[in-house]
Scaffold this motif. Structure first.
Motif, PDB file in Angstrom:
ATOM      1  N   GLY A 185     -32.950 -54.498 -54.774  1.00 42.64           N
ATOM      2  CA  GLY A 185     -32.071 -55.634 -54.494  1.00 42.64           C
ATOM      3  C   GLY A 185     -31.021 -55.817 -55.578  1.00 42.64           C
ATOM      4  N   SER A 186     -31.410 -55.627 -56.843  1.00 43.11           N
ATOM      5  CA  SER A 186     -30.460 -55.753 -57.953  1.00 43.11           C
ATOM      6  C   SER A 186     -29.391 -54.661 -57.893  1.00 43.11           C
ATOM      7  CB  SER A 186     -31.201 -55.672 -59.290  1.00 43.11           C
ATOM      8  OG  SER A 186     -32.151 -56.715 -59.399  1.00 43.11           O
ATOM      9  N   LEU A 187     -29.807 -53.457 -57.508  1.00 51.33           N
ATOM     10  CA  LEU A 187     -28.844 -52.362 -57.380  1.00 51.33           C
ATOM     11  C   LEU A 187     -27.848 -52.629 -56.261  1.00 51.33           C
ATOM     12  CD1 LEU A 187     -31.181 -49.254 -57.845  1.00 51.33           C
ATOM     13  CD2 LEU A 187     -29.415 -50.060 -59.421  1.00 51.33           C
ATOM     14  N   ILE A 188     -28.319 -53.255 -55.207  1.00 51.11           N
ATOM     15  CA  ILE A 188     -27.420 -53.616 -54.101  1.00 51.11           C
ATOM     16  C   ILE A 188     -26.340 -54.571 -54.601  1.00 51.11           C
ATOM     17  CG2 ILE A 188     -27.271 -54.849 -51.899  1.00 51.11           C
ATOM     18  CD1 ILE A 188     -30.053 -53.810 -51.248  1.00 51.11           C
ATOM     19  N   ILE A 189     -26.754 -55.563 -55.386  1.00 50.59           N
ATOM     20  CA  ILE A 189     -25.796 -56.541 -55.906  1.00 50.59           C
ATOM     21  C   ILE A 189     -24.789 -55.852 -56.830  1.00 50.59           C
ATOM     22  CG2 ILE A 189     -25.557 -58.596 -57.342  1.00 50.59           C
ATOM     23  CD1 ILE A 189     -28.321 -59.481 -56.296  1.00 50.59           C
ATOM     24  N   CYS A 190     -25.267 -54.925 -57.676  1.00 51.34           N
ATOM     25  CA  CYS A 190     -24.352 -54.182 -58.561  1.00 51.34           C
ATOM     26  C   CYS A 190     -23.352 -53.363 -57.756  1.00 51.34           C
ATOM     27  CB  CYS A 190     -25.155 -53.270 -59.484  1.00 51.34           C
ATOM     28  SG  CYS A 190     -26.137 -54.143 -60.729  1.00 51.34           S
ATOM     29  N   ALA A 191     -23.827 -52.741 -56.692  1.00 51.32           N
ATOM     30  CA  ALA A 191     -22.930 -51.962 -55.834  1.00 51.32           C
ATOM     31  C   ALA A 191     -21.880 -52.860 -55.191  1.00 51.32           C
ATOM     32  CB  ALA A 191     -23.734 -51.240 -54.760  1.00 51.32           C
ATOM     33  N   ALA A 192     -22.285 -54.067 -54.808  1.00 52.34           N
ATOM     34  CA  ALA A 192     -21.346 -55.007 -54.192  1.00 52.34           C
ATOM     35  C   ALA A 192     -20.233 -55.384 -55.171  1.00 52.34           C
ATOM     36  CB  ALA A 192     -22.091 -56.254 -53.730  1.00 52.34           C
ATOM     37  N   ILE A 193     -20.607 -55.588 -56.435  1.00 57.97           N
ATOM     38  CA  ILE A 193     -19.602 -55.912 -57.452  1.00 57.97           C
ATOM     39  C   ILE A 193     -18.620 -54.751 -57.614  1.00 57.97           C
ATOM     40  CG2 ILE A 193     -19.258 -56.386 -59.903  1.00 57.97           C
ATOM     41  CD1 ILE A 193     -21.973 -57.818 -59.873  1.00 57.97           C
ATOM     42  N   SER A 194     -19.148 -53.536 -57.652  1.00 54.55           N
ATOM     43  CA  SER A 194     -18.297 -52.353 -57.775  1.00 54.55           C
ATOM     44  C   SER A 194     -17.342 -52.226 -56.601  1.00 54.55           C
ATOM     45  CB  SER A 194     -19.184 -51.102 -57.879  1.00 54.55           C
ATOM     46  OG  SER A 194     -18.397 -49.937 -57.905  1.00 54.55           O
ATOM     47  N   ALA A 197     -13.491 -54.151 -47.057  1.00 56.54           N
ATOM     48  CA  ALA A 197     -14.364 -53.711 -48.144  1.00 56.54           C
ATOM     49  C   ALA A 197     -14.889 -54.906 -48.936  1.00 56.54           C
ATOM     50  CB  ALA A 197     -13.607 -52.762 -49.073  1.00 56.54           C
ATOM     51  N   ILE A 198     -14.044 -55.916 -49.132  1.00 54.97           N
ATOM     52  CA  ILE A 198     -14.474 -57.134 -49.830  1.00 54.97           C
ATOM     53  C   ILE A 198     -15.541 -57.856 -49.001  1.00 54.97           C
ATOM     54  CG2 ILE A 198     -13.754 -59.434 -50.575  1.00 54.97           C
ATOM     55  CD1 ILE A 198     -11.067 -58.178 -51.379  1.00 54.97           C
ATOM     56  N   ALA A 199     -15.318 -57.928 -47.681  1.00 48.85           N
ATOM     57  CA  ALA A 199     -16.301 -58.561 -46.804  1.00 48.85           C
ATOM     58  C   ALA A 199     -17.629 -57.811 -46.845  1.00 48.85           C
ATOM     59  CB  ALA A 199     -15.771 -58.606 -45.369  1.00 48.85           C
ATOM     60  N   VAL A 200     -17.544 -56.473 -46.902  1.00 48.96           N
ATOM     61  CA  VAL A 200     -18.747 -55.650 -47.019  1.00 48.96           C
ATOM     62  C   VAL A 200     -19.490 -56.014 -48.308  1.00 48.96           C
ATOM     63  CG1 VAL A 200     -19.571 -53.313 -47.454  1.00 48.96           C
ATOM     64  CG2 VAL A 200     -17.939 -53.722 -45.620  1.00 48.96           C
ATOM     65  N   GLY A 201     -18.740 -56.174 -49.390  1.00 48.53           N
ATOM     66  CA  GLY A 201     -19.346 -56.525 -50.673  1.00 48.53           C
ATOM     67  C   GLY A 201     -20.112 -57.832 -50.606  1.00 48.53           C
ATOM     68  N   PHE A 202     -19.513 -58.846 -49.966  1.00 52.54           N
ATOM     69  CA  PHE A 202     -20.197 -60.132 -49.817  1.00 52.54           C
ATOM     70  C   PHE A 202     -21.463 -59.989 -48.974  1.00 52.54           C
ATOM     71  CE2 PHE A 202     -16.057 -62.172 -50.951  1.00 52.54           C
ATOM     72  CZ  PHE A 202     -16.537 -62.955 -51.981  1.00 52.54           C
ATOM     73  N   ASN A 203     -21.363 -59.190 -47.928  1.00 50.17           N
ATOM     74  CA  ASN A 203     -22.488 -59.020 -47.019  1.00 50.17           C
ATOM     75  C   ASN A 203     -23.686 -58.383 -47.729  1.00 50.17           C
ATOM     76  OD1 ASN A 203     -23.916 -58.961 -44.529  1.00 50.17           O
ATOM     77  ND2 ASN A 203     -23.318 -56.834 -44.226  1.00 50.17           N
ATOM     78  N   ILE A 204     -23.452 -57.304 -48.460  1.00 48.42           N
ATOM     79  CA  ILE A 204     -24.582 -56.637 -49.101  1.00 48.42           C
ATOM     80  C   ILE A 204     -25.073 -57.412 -50.324  1.00 48.42           C
ATOM     81  CG2 ILE A 204     -23.857 -54.385 -48.242  1.00 48.42           C
ATOM     82  CD1 ILE A 204     -22.917 -53.653 -50.984  1.00 48.42           C
ATOM     83  N   THR A 205     -24.215 -58.280 -50.885  1.00 40.89           N
ATOM     84  CA  THR A 205     -24.689 -59.168 -51.961  1.00 40.89           C
ATOM     85  C   THR A 205     -25.774 -60.096 -51.432  1.00 40.89           C
ATOM     86  OG1 THR A 205     -22.570 -59.137 -53.135  1.00 40.89           O
ATOM     87  CG2 THR A 205     -24.030 -60.989 -53.577  1.00 40.89           C
ATOM     88  N   TRP A 206     -25.544 -60.651 -50.254  1.00 42.34           N
ATOM     89  CA  TRP A 206     -26.531 -61.542 -49.642  1.00 42.34           C
ATOM     90  C   TRP A 206     -27.826 -60.782 -49.333  1.00 42.34           C
ATOM     91  CZ3 TRP A 206     -28.132 -66.197 -49.327  1.00 42.34           C
ATOM     92  CH2 TRP A 206     -29.031 -66.577 -48.332  1.00 42.34           C
TER      93      TRP A 206
END
Length: 300
Positions: free
Chosen positions: A84-93, A181-190
């Motif tokens: 889960g933490s890696l997912i959040i890091c990927a979202a930031i990237s 891509a930004i929307a994707v980032g928000f989605n995988i952050t959740w």
């Protein structure tokens, strides 16, 4: 119960991550789409998550020993937290890359080929995710469930990226690519936050699920109708294992043998109703006032 066979599902997750990472990297290379890049970045996280899941499942399936008398099943929670933490890091990237593309737009090339390659990668992810989800639910493995959720999130976000790139191809409005891509980032952050939250709840010795609670109370109702009382009922969930402890109150006139027969029957009944459960009972007399000293801790 030997759960070492669960490791083969982690190998499936690793294989799917390697295949999709290769395909999505190729799709980004031929198209230059930051949306497809976001997909490729998430596949890297999938690969790392699969490797972590393999290690943690290997630990979790070890039998109980003197240092870990309750077993090693909680290792699965660490796998889920890391993933889960890696997912959040990927979202930031992904967000950083997308914002940079918004500020400095670049043209996209060979979108048709990029889309085709990405669709193939998504089909691989979808197949692996469905297998992992079924296995996670069947064997009550939070590590496999987290991996399946991650892969399914990847599938849905890939679908969003494909729609955006298709829209760019039709309209020529290239800002759609980084915006999605930004929307994707928000989605995988959740998605990452949800996985971490569930894992932390498990590490904090959260109670068993509502379904298990219902099975427990249903069984105890049968004994209550026979005049047996219960209190100090405590439960906790450790991955696939449900730990249940309770005090069993019987008439003071009962012999030790009668009490032992009752608790043995109760434990066998609960283990039959609740698979992968560990039951602890403590026999007490209804004639002893001290029996009820800690009844406020009961979960009625």
């Amino acid at each position: 119960m030997d759960r070492s066979f669960l490791k083969r599902y982690a190998w499936l997750s690793i294989a799917a991550a390697i295949i999709t990472l290769t395909l999505k990297s190729l799709a980004y290379y031929v198209s230059g789409s930051v949306g497809l890049l976001s997909d490729a970045v998430e596949s890297i996280v999938n690969l790392i998550g699969g490797l972590v899941a393999l290690v943690m499942l290997t630990i979790a399936t070890r039998p109980a020993d003197e240092s870990h008398p309750y077993g090693h099943s909680k290792a699965e929670y660490f796998s889920s937290i890391i993933e889960g933490s890696l997912i959040i890091c990927a979202a930031i990237s992904i967000g950083v890359t997308a914002v940079n593309r918004l500020l400095f737009p670049q043209s996209l090339e060979q979108l048709g080929l990029g889309l085709l390659i990405s669709v193939g990668a998504s089909m691989v992810n979808l197949a692996a995710a469905l297998v992992l989800r079924r296995a996670g639910h069947r064997h009550n493995s939070i590590a496999l469930t987290a991996s399946s959720q991650h892969l399914l999130t990847d599938v849905w976000t890939s679908a969003g990226v494909l729609v955006a790139i298709g829209a760019v191809a039709l309209t020529g409005w290239e800002l759609l690519d980084p915006l999605v891509a930004i929307a994707v980032g928000f989605n995988i952050t959740w998605a990452g936050f949800s996985i971490v939250r569930k894992s932390v709840f498990g590490l904090m010795d959260g109670a068993v699920t509502e379904g298990v609670q219902e099975q427990l109370q249903s069984a105890l109702t049968t004994y209550r109708e026979q005049g047996i009382q219960f209190h100090s009922i405590r439960t906790r969930q450790a991955s696939a294992t449900s730990f249940i402890s309770l005090h069993v109150v019987v008439p003071g006139s009962w012999t030790v043998h009668q009490g032992h027969q009752l608790t043995t029957a109760l434990e066998e009944d609960l283990k039959h109703r609740i698979p992968h459960s560990v039951i602890y009972t403590h026999l007490e007399s209804s004639d002893d006032p001290a029996t009820w000293d800690d009844q406020d801790l009961a979960k009625k």
